[in-house]
Motif scaffolding. Sequence first.
Motif, mmCIF file in Angstrom:
data_model
loop_
_atom_site.group_PDB
_atom_site.id
_atom_site.type_symbol
_atom_site.label_atom_id
_atom_site.label_comp_id
_atom_site.label_asym_id
_atom_site.label_seq_id
_atom_site.Cartn_x
_atom_site.Cartn_y
_atom_site.Cartn_z
ATOM 1 N N SER A 227 -0.071 -9.110 -0.191
ATOM 2 C CA SER A 227 -1.030 -8.623 -1.304
ATOM 3 C C SER A 227 -2.431 -8.227 -0.406
ATOM 4 N N ARG A 228 -2.403 -7.553 0.739
ATOM 5 C CA ARG A 228 -3.661 -7.466 1.391
ATOM 6 C C ARG A 228 -3.601 -5.834 1.592
ATOM 7 N N ASN A 229 -4.549 -5.278 1.995
ATOM 8 C CA ASN A 229 -4.794 -3.892 2.685
ATOM 9 C C ASN A 229 -4.269 -3.092 1.735
ATOM 10 N N THR A 230 -4.047 -3.020 0.749
ATOM 11 C CA THR A 230 -3.835 -2.027 -0.496
ATOM 12 C C THR A 230 -4.900 -1.425 -1.157
ATOM 13 N N ILE A 231 -4.908 -0.181 -1.108
ATOM 14 C CA ILE A 231 -6.091 0.608 -1.810
ATOM 15 C C ILE A 231 -5.653 0.548 -3.252
ATOM 16 N N GLN A 232 -6.685 0.310 -3.958
ATOM 17 C CA GLN A 232 -6.418 0.622 -5.481
ATOM 18 C C GLN A 232 -6.586 1.612 -6.019
ATOM 19 N N TYR A 234 -6.716 4.283 -9.468
ATOM 20 C CA TYR A 234 -6.897 4.311 -11.020
ATOM 21 C C TYR A 234 -6.636 5.630 -11.517
ATOM 22 N N ALA A 245 -10.026 3.968 -4.920
ATOM 23 C CA ALA A 245 -10.975 3.175 -5.069
ATOM 24 C C ALA A 245 -12.151 3.706 -4.142
ATOM 25 N N PHE A 246 -11.733 4.733 -3.106
ATOM 26 C CA PHE A 246 -13.007 5.396 -2.471
ATOM 27 C C PHE A 246 -13.762 6.018 -3.353
#
Lengths: 532, 177
Positions: A227-232, A234, A245-246
Amino acid sequence: MGFPRHMTTRQPRVPLHLSLVRPIRRRWRRLGRRPACDATRHPPRPPYALSGNRNSGSPSSQCAGCCVMALQPSIEPFNRLVRLAARAFYDDVSMKGDNQPKTSRGDNRGMAVVVLDALTRRPWVREEDLAKALKLHSKQLRRILRFFEEEKLVTRDHRKENAKGTKQHNTAAAAASDGQPVTNKEGEEKVKMHTHSYCCLDYAQICDVVRYRIHRMKKKLKDELDSRNTIQHYICPSCNKRYSAFDALQLVSFTDEYFHCEICNGELVAESDKLASEEMGDGDDNARKRRREKLKDMQQRIEEQLKPLVAQLDRVKNLPAPEFGSLQTWERANIGAFPNGDLGAADSSRNSQGQYGTPMPYMGETKVEVEMLGDGVKEEGAESGKNGSELKVLPPWMIKDGMNLTKEQRGETSKASQFGENSEVKDDKKQDSKDDQSIQEEYIKAYYEALKKKHDEASNNKVKTEVDIPVSDSQSERQVGKKYKREDDDEGIEWEEQQHTGNSTETYKLADLNAEAQESGDDEDDNEWEDG
Amino acid sequence: MFFHIVLERNMQLHPRHFGPHLRDKLVSKLIKDVEGTCSGRHGFVVAITGVEDVGKGLIREGTGFVTFPVKYQCVVFRPFKGEILEAVVTMVNKMGFFAEAGPVQIFVSNHLIPDDMEFQSGDVPNYTTSDGSVKIQKESEVRLKIIGTRVDATEIFCIGTIKDDFLGVISDPGAAV
């Protein structure tokens, strides 16, 4: 040192008889069917030439090329890879679209696996043929093949061709699988062009695709676990627009604590990871722990279930993938690999497809092979598809100037060597040569010879001698422009004998010959016309 | 991270500045133009430390402006993926929080916030652990790791996480006495 190389290898010597048996059986097993060429065609492998791993080494070392399949690197491990991958990943591909759930009637889940298996056995097969072989509707098959094409497992080629082309392809396919010539069935020639689709497995790409897929699966699980380095990301529920997320800065709204869509101002929902987000149970701790356990469990299951596939991938990793080339190169290669010489027809009439515009090798629909030495060889009869019988004597009215006819057609025996020579000469000439005079003289000579022979021979040769009547009379007849009717054999003969003594004028003879020639024209049907 | 590099730029100067202090005028114009800007390639220009070279001026046709190619040294700041920064929280949201590390803005989404921290709305929205020991609110200092950067022509924006070891709140606002 001078020792032969095999003496220095560490492999054990194998008794001779085993070496004879093992390579063949091995190849048998590998190919999964009868070997295309049997052991008698090539020498047995020497006892010291062992290949340790049965998957390595191509059978081309055994067979110098009389077997088409042997020219490929060993295809069997790749086929096994394809089958394993199909069962691992595609066994729940439903054939119906998602809008028709008919599970009660039995959906065809898993047909994709069957299709892939069928493709492992057939290179460059036409889709209609495959549909027939698998007893599938061609639409469903096409949907499956399109799906596989998108998955990069299968290459497809769509080609406009007419019936000729499809026959060509049949022969090429037959050559590839049997190594024997195929009789071309004569259909009627269609000028209409249908688009035929062909498909073939793309082995090199399959290896890559399967490896990438497994890598992505494992990576996804790992990321989830760590659970790291994953960009959310939406998603707006109303207009389905995806944001990352950017974009968050533009999405933040001051009125609310949520992100809002730029277009519709709807509230965005976080696109959560589907693997882990199933239960949000009682406490956070529990949910989190359960998620972790679930992920770990999934990871283990993946390792275990993909083990044979991964093992096969390893085995295949270092082997060169079998290359079938594009459809055209494959067809050409296989047409050229006919053991018997159909090459003559293929080469000579290569350009006769001009009117259809496709550069395909001509497969000899109309066969016009001429036998010089007239042994009564009927070989080309089968190919032309019209008959299997002997060449018939052409009736005189069928014979045009400048036609290359066999002796039988002209009604001469093989013993008429002189005529044979003459006919050979004639055949050697271009068909445009129209030296009527010389031909006539030859015919006349031959005629007299034949008559002489007839006296000697018994009734057995009656037909032949009748046939002997040089058919040149047709030519001369043509010059004369006479028409005549048919007569019985006896009548004809009698007449001829009567006339024989008397005359030397051409015209008079012509009358004879006319009468004579008529009867003999029926005996054989085969009219082999050549394009003059 | 910060870098000290040499950049080049073409400066246009109006003829009214021609005179004995041409060079000074040029340098001040440069500083005014460049400092505080961001280029996608080099990052944010923080400060100009010196002018290396001023080339020969070229008079433009039609106007009287003169173009000077100027080489200058400057300090730039460019964030990279995987870099660990300290930042100051500027806004806390249900979807995560925004933090600033100098000129660059970083967004930490809530799924990259440790699971034991829950959002609590109110007039001071914050993220708090269940026992209340750790709190992230506006003006908190936070150490975070950058996991992605988006570089436009004139803008850099980052995504960060505090879910790794040694990341998270450094100090509370107003806690330092």
